[in-house]
Write an enzyme that holds these catalytic residues in place. Structure first.
Site, PDB file in Angstrom:
ATOM      1  N   HIS A  78      48.184 -49.950  41.091  1.00  0.00           N
ATOM      2  CA  HIS A  78      48.748 -51.277  41.374  1.00  0.00           C
ATOM      3  C   HIS A  78      50.131 -51.088  42.001  1.00  0.00           C
ATOM      4  CE1 HIS A  78      50.454 -55.250  40.793  1.00  0.00           C
ATOM      5  NE2 HIS A  78      49.209 -55.694  40.700  1.00  0.00           N
TER       6      HIS A  78
ATOM      7  N   GLU B  41      52.853 -52.519  41.608  1.00  0.00           N
ATOM      8  CA  GLU B  41      53.999 -52.517  40.688  1.00  0.00           C
ATOM      9  C   GLU B  41      54.161 -51.150  40.049  1.00  0.00           C
ATOM     10  OE1 GLU B  41      52.844 -55.961  38.448  1.00  0.00           O
ATOM     11  OE2 GLU B  41      53.303 -57.219  40.180  1.00  0.00           O
TER      12      GLU B  41
HETATM   13  C1  PEP Z   1      48.391 -58.777  40.974  1.00  0.00           C
HETATM   14  O1  PEP Z   1      49.257 -58.549  40.157  1.00  0.00           O
HETATM   15  O2  PEP Z   1      47.505 -57.961  41.159  1.00  0.00           O
HETATM   16  C2  PEP Z   1      48.452 -60.037  41.734  1.00  0.00           C
HETATM   17  C3  PEP Z   1      47.613 -60.209  42.713  1.00  0.00           C
HETATM   18  O3  PEP Z   1      49.395 -60.954  41.325  1.00  0.00           O
HETATM   19  P1  PEP Z   1      49.515 -62.492  41.806  1.00  0.00           P
HETATM   20  O4  PEP Z   1      48.130 -63.069  41.815  1.00  0.00           O
HETATM   21  O5  PEP Z   1      50.404 -63.125  40.803  1.00  0.00           O
HETATM   22  O6  PEP Z   1      50.099 -62.458  43.187  1.00  0.00           O
END
Ligand code: PEP
Length: 275
Positions: free
Chosen positions: A116, A118
């Site tokens: 991901h 993040e």
């Molecule tokens: C995610 O964290 O994978 C994501 C897509 O977040 P959001 O839908 O909040 O943009």
């Protein structure tokens, strides 16, 4: 006409939740999904087919067991599967704070997010580490959802497709092309995650088509069967348009997955494209 690929809607709760929130959320979700089912039965001419959508929730690891219990006690255990947000590439050992693929399975998870953005950003995860995590997941029959995506600067520089291709190429180099047949790929442009800025359906489809073309180059016909999810500010109001695209097979949902009504609306949007 759409392909035979499964529709998937996966919720990524990130670092949100509490025992109280899980308890009320699962009750609310059970009610929302029941309402959807009844609405579907009443309009028998409109096939929404939500049963054919694989729905996954990825809570923080510490809540996996509680979520499993709550899904079971609210009659959702068959409809909703458990996923984790990360996995350690090692099978066991002195890795304080980490969780292995075997432990995730033991807790009831069948899916796991890897790479991901993040984690790439805050934990400095490299493509090589993402490949190792993918291998660890596959070795325990967890379905890895490999997250890829470009930053805003990379898109503006015209490098988006190249960045995404190179993120996937490292997985292929380390695991071999055949491994991808058991994976799901989530295209999540970094500039769209948690920002409220969704990629337009055209931008998302164009990237998904490019990813599928790359996959075909690596794994031939199997590429047609690899689900490609879109993630980045998906909501119930924009999901149907995104999921109607030829190469978008569902979504990875962050913020909106924490709201049971929103999440149910997104599941319904995925089901509406079936059949
Ligand atoms: C995610 O964290 O994978 C994501 C897509 O977040 P959001 O839908 O909040 O943009």
């Amino acid at each position: 006409m759409r392909s035979v690929r499964n529709r998937i809607v996966a919720g990524n709760w990130k670092m949100h939740g509490s025992r109280a929130l899980l308890t009320s959320y699962v009750q609310d979700l059970a009610r929302e999904l029941d309402d959807l089912k009844q609405a579907r039965q009443q309009q028998s001419s409109v096939q929404t087919g939500t049963d054919e959508v694989s729905v996954v929730i990825c809570p923080p690891t510490g809540y996996l067991a509680l979520l499993a219990d709550l899904l079971h006690s609210n009659g959702l255990a068959k409809q909703i599967q458990l996923g984790a947000q990360d996995v350690n590439p090692h099978s066991q050992g002195a890795f304080t704070g980490e969780t292995s693929a075997a432990m995730l399975r033991d807790l009831g998870a069948r899916w796991v997010l890897v790479g991901h953005s993040e984690r790439r950003q805050y934990q400095a995860e490299t493509d090589e580490l993402v490949a190792a995590k993918t291998a660890a997941a596959l070795s325990l029959n967890l379905t890895p959802v490999i997250c890829v995506g470009e930053s805003e600067a990379q898109r503006e520089a015209g490098e988006a497709e190249q960045v995404v291709a190179s993120q996937l190429a490292v997985v292929i180099e380390n695991l071999g092309a055949s491994a991808l047949a058991d994976c799901v790929v989530a295209y999540e442009p970094v500039w769209a995650i948690g920002t409220g800025r969704t990629a337009t359906a055209e931008i998302a489809q164009s990237m998904h088509a490019a990813i599928r073309e790359r996959l075909a180059g690596w794994c031939g016909e199997a590429a047609e069967r690899i689900p490609l999810l879109y993630g980045g500010s998906v909501k119930s109001s924009n999901a149907a348009q995104l999921f109607a695209q030829q190469d978008i097979d569902g979504g990875l949902i962050g913020g909106a997955s924490l709201d049971a009504r929103e999440f149910a609306g997104i599941i319904a949007a995925a089901g509406a494209g079936n059949g």
